[in-house]
Design an enzyme around this catalytic site. Structure first.
Site, PDB file in Angstrom:
ATOM      1  CB  ALA A  14      54.811  15.329  48.063  1.00 55.75           C
ATOM      2  CB  ALA A  15      58.041  13.104  44.825  1.00 53.87           C
ATOM      3  NE  ARG A  25      59.881   5.610  57.398  1.00 50.62           N
ATOM      4  CZ  ARG A  25      59.324   6.377  56.474  1.00 50.62           C
ATOM      5  NH1 ARG A  25      59.481   6.090  55.185  1.00 50.62           N
ATOM      6  NH2 ARG A  25      58.591   7.418  56.808  1.00 50.62           N
ATOM      7  CB  CYS A  48      46.508  19.525  48.574  1.00 53.61           C
ATOM      8  SG  CYS A  48      47.309  18.488  47.347  1.00 53.61           S
ATOM      9  CG  ASN A 315      53.267  11.981  49.927  1.00 48.83           C
ATOM     10  OD1 ASN A 315      54.123  12.093  50.787  1.00 48.83           O
ATOM     11  ND2 ASN A 315      52.472  12.979  49.576  1.00 48.83           N
ATOM     12  NE  ARG A 452      19.382  -1.875  38.944  1.00 48.23           N
ATOM     13  CZ  ARG A 452      18.200  -1.866  39.542  1.00 48.23           C
ATOM     14  NH1 ARG A 452      18.056  -1.271  40.735  1.00 48.23           N
ATOM     15  NH2 ARG A 452      17.162  -2.449  38.985  1.00 48.23           N
TER      16      ARG A 452
END
Length: 464
Positions: A14-15, A25, A48, A315, A452
């Site tokens: 991911a990272a 990019r 995951c 990510n 509340r």
């Protein structure tokens, strides 16, 4: 023409791959060479999703892969699988890389991204390495477990599974095994399952799991994995009992995988995770970056650094790192600790601090717990939901929320996550304009009912 700089990424999930993709990019191959090194056989996959692959919700492994190695290479990202980094020389701006036998070779870098993830905790117990004992940290782990399940099912032997650990992975794997027709026992050494919740909320999870037919044993200290004459697992022993098992799944949590960083003298926090600045640059190192499960990040509620291993954060870390290496500027401000999971039809969510974490941070607080329903009580399918809320004494600042309930419960935690990020008080929360219709919520949403009640508790506490 200027020579292209080199970005080396350690870790292909991911990272790491988010950082590589974002940098690409912004920078053309002639400006930035990108090499990503992954010691496993898969990259850019959803860890995951592994329990849902094992359970059959996700039919094939490929569905968990966001981008194949070929797709990365087509974008001029040199992704190398089965390639391990064995040494990091931060002073010399190089890493030692090994793709097979032998000592490997040194690879220089201009920018280094450490995205080594986390390693599963594994107790040093007799029999823990026996055939039939499985972790579920990687795609390779998931495939190995699936093959073992299919072998057991084909042999038509009794389907008995023991899951050691009742955190996110433990309860998700319990569900996966139930779905495959196994008789499941979950063993956990804590007072209640899901230590990411306070014990009173964890008790609700345990009661629900037992009601689903999952034997759930808490305060169980595992002492050994018993094996048969064939060397395979046959039972898990605790201090008080023994539980038969055809296979065992370990879900004991994870620790940051930072052995390379430690040996290189990079700064680590209390949990062993790398420490970075807001740009995800390793503190004190101009050209070394880190993200994902191997780092600690700022907890916006307590003001302390924490290790939270989640793909959502990983990510985002990668996006920030890639933007900065690519010549832009981005920061990762921190987290509030939001997570959601489920076991069968029970949804479990939390954000912010637990009572123990609030005390550790030196905060005074009040707590309230309410029971409501996911929909208007008269609407078909309305199910009970428990919401616990922590608020700071006197100020009323929201500190944390935990939710346990059926369909429609889990994602309500996002309202609380936004409130925490905005440093809202529980009184301010009561005025939130949330959506209402009988199929979706009671007239007063359960989170607002809890707010509340918390507001009233803060006022009472202020008079004492």
């Amino acid at each position: 023409m200027a020579t292209a700089q080199r970005m080396v990424v350690i870790g292909g999930n991911a990272a790491g791959m988010s950082a590589a993709s974002q940098a690409r990019r912004l920078k053309r191959p002639g400006e930035l060479e990108i090499i990503a090194l992954e010691r496993g056989g898969y990259a850019s996959y959803s860890a995951c999703g592994i329990p849902y692959w094992v359970g059959g919700d996700v039919p094939v492994a490929g569905d968990l892969i966001a981008r194949t190695p070929e797709q990365h290479r087509e974008r001029d990202i040199d992704l190398r699988l089965h390639t391990e980094v064995t040494e990091l020389d931060a002073g010399g701006c190089r890493v030692r890389v090994r793709g097979g036998d032998g000592p490997g070779e040194w690879l220089g870098y201009d920018h280094l991204v450490i995205a080594t993830g986390a390693r599963p905790l594994s107790p040093g117990l007799p029999g823990i390495d026996a055939p039939g004992v499985h972790g579920v940290q990687t795609m390779d782990d998931g495939r190995s477990l699936l093959e073992a399940l299919e072998e057991t099912e084909a042999a038509r032997t009794p389907r008995r599974a023991v899951v050691v650990g009742a955190g996110y992975i433990g309860v998700e794997m319990a569900e996966a095994l139930v779905r495959r027709g196994y008789r499941v026992t979950v063993l956990d050494r804590a007072e209640e399952p899901m230590t990411t919740l306070d014990p009173d909320m964890g008790r609700l999870v345990r009661e629900a799991m037992i009601g689903m037919g999952i034997e759930t044993v808490t305060e169980a200290v595992v002492t050994a994995v018993r094996t048969g004459e064939d060397g395979r697992v046959r039972a898990v022993a605790t201090e008080d009992a023994e539980y038969e098992a055809d296979l065992v799944v370990l879900g004991l949590g994870v620790r940051p995988e930072t052995g390379l960083a430690r040996e290189a003298g990079l700064p680590l926090g209390e949990s062993g995770g790398l420490l970075t600045d807001l740009a995800m640059r390793v503190r004190g190192r101009e050209n070394v970056w880190a993200g994902g499960d191997c780092v600690e990040v700022l907890d916006l509620v307590s003001g302390r650094d924490r290790h939270i291993a989640l793909g959502t954060h990983a990510n985002k870390h990668g996006q920030v790192i890639g933007a900065n290496i690519g010549g832009g500027y981005a920061t990762f401000p921190g987290v509030v600790g939001t997570a959601v999971s489920k076991v069968c039809d029970l949804e479990i969510a939390r954000t912010g601090l637990l009572e123990s974490q609030a005390r550790s941070a030196g905060l005074r607080f009040v707590t309230v717990t309410i029971e409501s329903t996911s929909r208007a009580g008269y609407y078909p399918g309305a199910a009970p939901m428990h919401v616990k809320m922590l608020a700071e004494h006197r100020t009323g600042r929201l500190l944390g929320v935990q939710i346990v309930g059926r369909e429609g419960a889990g994602k309500r935690v996002d309202v609380a996550a936004v409130a925490l990020s905005a440093s809202m008080t529980v009184e301010q929360m009561t005025s939130l304009d949330l959506g209402y219709a009988p199929p979706f919520s009671p007239l007063w949403d359960p989170v607002l009912v809890a707010a509340r009640k918390a507001t009233a508790a803060v006022r009472r506490a202020g008079t004492r």
